[in-house]
Scaffold this active site. Structure first.
Site, PDB file in Angstrom:
ATOM      1  N   GLY A 262       0.654  -1.034  -0.071  1.00 29.38           N
ATOM      2  CA  GLY A 262      -0.115   0.074   0.105  1.00 29.38           C
ATOM      3  C   GLY A 262       0.690   1.329   0.020  1.00 29.38           C
ATOM      4  CD  GLU A 300       0.618  -9.213   1.496  1.00 25.52           C
ATOM      5  OE1 GLU A 300      -0.247  -8.186   1.320  1.00 25.52           O
ATOM      6  OE2 GLU A 300       0.598 -10.182   2.189  1.00 25.52           O
ATOM      7  N   GLY A 302       3.989  -3.570  -3.835  1.00 23.20           N
ATOM      8  CA  GLY A 302       3.641  -3.796  -5.318  1.00 23.20           C
ATOM      9  C   GLY A 302       4.172  -2.443  -5.851  1.00 23.20           C
ATOM     10  NE  ARG A 303      -0.209   2.168  -5.911  1.00 23.85           N
ATOM     11  CZ  ARG A 303      -1.169   2.265  -6.790  1.00 23.85           C
ATOM     12  NH1 ARG A 303      -1.102   3.043  -7.978  1.00 23.85           N
ATOM     13  NH2 ARG A 303      -2.337   1.734  -6.403  1.00 23.85           N
ATOM     14  CB  CYS A 372     -15.361   3.814 -29.689  1.00 25.07           C
ATOM     15  SG  CYS A 372     -14.845   3.861 -30.951  1.00 25.07           S
ATOM     16  CD  GLU A 373     -15.757   3.197 -22.911  1.00 26.08           C
ATOM     17  OE1 GLU A 373     -16.102   3.881 -21.984  1.00 26.08           O
ATOM     18  OE2 GLU A 373     -16.118   2.112 -23.120  1.00 26.08           O
ATOM     19  CE1 TYR A 401      -2.159  -3.306  -8.437  1.00 28.69           C
ATOM     20  CE2 TYR A 401      -0.888  -1.375  -7.860  1.00 28.69           C
ATOM     21  CZ  TYR A 401      -1.168  -2.697  -7.636  1.00 28.69           C
ATOM     22  OH  TYR A 401      -1.046  -3.361  -6.411  1.00 28.69           O
TER      23      TYR A 401
HETATM   24  C1  LIG Z   1      -2.821  -5.009  -3.846  1.00 31.91           C
HETATM   25  C2  LIG Z   1      -2.100  -5.652  -2.541  1.00 31.91           C
HETATM   26  C3  LIG Z   1      -1.019  -5.420  -2.107  1.00 31.91           C
HETATM   27  C4  LIG Z   1      -0.055  -4.518  -2.940  1.00 31.91           C
HETATM   28  O1  LIG Z   1      -0.685  -3.069  -2.922  1.00 31.91           O
HETATM   29  P1  LIG Z   1       0.481  -1.870  -3.407  1.00 31.91           P
HETATM   30  O2  LIG Z   1      -0.496  -0.895  -3.204  1.00 31.91           O
HETATM   31  O3  LIG Z   1       0.783  -2.105  -4.767  1.00 31.91           O
HETATM   32  O4  LIG Z   1       1.679  -1.979  -2.644  1.00 31.91           O
HETATM   33  C5  LIG Z   1      -0.365  -6.091  -1.076  1.00 31.91           C
HETATM   34  N1  LIG Z   1      -1.346  -7.045  -0.283  1.00 31.91           N
HETATM   35  C6  LIG Z   1      -2.588  -7.202  -0.972  1.00 31.91           C
HETATM   36  C7  LIG Z   1      -3.122  -8.064   0.177  1.00 31.91           C
HETATM   37  C8  LIG Z   1      -3.001  -6.548  -1.841  1.00 31.91           C
HETATM   38  O5  LIG Z   1      -4.430  -6.813  -2.018  1.00 31.91           O
END
Ligand SMILES: *Cc1c(COP(=O)(O)O)cnc(C)c1O
Length: 442
Positions: A262, A300, A302-303, A372-373, A401
């Protein structure tokens, strides 16, 4: 040169302007956007557009920044596969010892394909895991199941029983913490579908510990995505810490706390501080409530690992103007990068080549795709140097994403992806062909 363009790529360190050299005498040409040591012009010529370009150096540097920020506590970084699931990116991270957070059987299979040995560093999240997916994860021998309901707990127990194995369990608790982000990616409130209420957690842990085929291991939380303030992370973690103490008093063995992902990135302005400084602030907020608990922390992200590492390279197909309203129509569209259409998200968009005479003149224009949107736009009323048809644009911070959410809407083949490392560029996903799209249909 305007300082605006010089300073912009500071946010996405893999992307910088460098002078091109031309002719035998190697005289200084215009400024050209590079990914690491390769010019984006060369990449467009070689691989075509639209094209996702990733800086491998940025991905590994961001992973390392996490690792360093949490060096004082036992931890495993489980990169969230859903942000960008390309096999080469997973392999790059697996080679650094990274683990993975998966939310489907498909993502688990990607991890296993990238590096089978990484299975022991996989956590499985998501509200709707099927019995097939659970069974595959049990066979793979993953680290932890993040369980989100009582029904899911019984499904896990049933699958583990059938395999005569013990499933490692954590409950994902919903801490009821509000985080400032887009409502579609906020997940930590009671009204959201995610997790189990903290108040019900003790009863569920008691239930789980009575089952022979389950082994209680930890507590998980994930409050949402694109959260740039460390406050809510700290708040959620102190609720988790309280719960860990209660559960231990109840006699449960709680070795792991999974803090979820997150951490947000800065899409629209230079961030306060370098990336390692941002992660350090995040780490301080998380670790403080956990200090005396002797737990193994799972993260965890990601982004924040892949977002700034990627750009979507696109070329201007047409310029048009409707009663004075200007449009640049590019060859990428909402099916390639849906964040602006889905969340109204901002992405910095910069020209690949900066000619000195062009920078002096600017115009305000929308940047739109051919779908087309009306929602098919990348930017509205953006001021850019005056550009021409055929010129290239880079949409920054598109590594997370972006391709992961790409679709074939309007029967548009998805873009190719390249991973740059210094002077080398590796094609990591071929551009789709129309025939690829038609193949599944009868
Ligand atoms: C989407 C998600 C993440 C990653 O979130 P980011 O904002 O990309 O860091 C981690 N854990 C869970 C359970 C998620 O659903």
């Amino acid at each position: 040169m305007t300082s605006r363009y010089q300073s912009l790529p500071g946010r996405a360190p893999g992307f910088t302007y460098q002078h091109s050299r031309r002719g035998l005498l190697r005289t200084k040409g215009p400024l050209v956007l590079h990914c690491e040591d390769l010019s984006m012009t060369t990449l467009a010529e070689k691989f075509g557009t639209p094209l996702y370009v990733y800086s491998g150096e940025t991905i590994t540097a961001h992973h390392l920044a996490f690792d360093r920020a949490f060096r004082d506590i036992h931890h495993t970084i489980c990169y969230s596969v859903k942000a960008n699931s390309n096999l080469s990116i997973l392999r790059l991270l697996a080679r650094k010892g990274c683990g993975f957070d998966v939310v489907s059987g498909g993502e688990l299979e990607r991890v296993m394909t990238a590096d089978r040995r990484a299975a022991k560093r996989v956590v499985f999240s998501g509200v709707g895991k099927t019995r097939e997916e659970i069974t595959a994860a049990l066979k793979a021998g993953i680290l932890l199941f993040n369980i989100e309901s009582e029904s899911e707990l019984w499904a896990l127990a049933e699958c583990a029983g059938r395999l005569r194995t013990k499933a490692p369990v954590a409950f994902r608790v919903n801490p009821d913490v509000a985080a400032e982000t887009h409502p579609y990616i906020s997940t930590g409130l009671h009204k959201h579908k995610f997790g189990v209420p903290v108040s019900e957690a003790r009863a569920l842990y008691a239930e789980a510990s009575g089952v022979r085929y389950l082994r209680v291991r930890g507590v998980s939380v994930h409050i949402g995505s694109q959260i740039t303030d460390a406050g809510p992370f700290g708040e959620a973690m102190s609720r988790v810490a309280d719960l860990v103490r209660e559960l231990r008093r109840d006699g449960h063995e709680i070795d792991y706390v999974d803090a979820g992902g997150g951490l947000g990135i800065s899409y629209d302005q230079p961030p306060a501080g370098t990336f390692p400084q941002q992660v350090a602030a995040y780490a301080a907020a998380l670790v403080k409530p956990l200090r005396d608990l002797k737990i193994h922390l799972l993260l965890e992200p990601g982004r924040s690992i892949v977002g700034p590492a990627g750009a979507l390279l696109t070329s201007i197909v047409y310029k048009k103007s409707n009663n004075g309203k200007k449009f640049l129509i590019v060859d990428a569209a909402m099916n390639d990068l849906i964040r602006p259409a889905l969340y109204g998200a901002f992405h910095e968009i910069i020209p690949v080549t900066l000619h000195t005479d062009q920078i002096a003149k600017s115009e305000t224009t929308d940047i739109v795709g051919p779908v087309c949107e009306t929602g098919d736009f990348f930017a509205r009323d953006r001021t850019l140097p005056v550009l021409e048809e055929g010129d290239l644009l880079a949409i920054l911070d598109a590594g997370a994403y972006g391709m992961a959410l790409a679709s074939n809407y309007n029967t548009r083949p998805r873009p190719a992806e390249v991973l740059v490392s210094g002077k080398s560029a590796k094609l990591i996903r071929r551009r789709e062909k129309i025939s690829d799209l038609l193949r599944q249909e009868l």
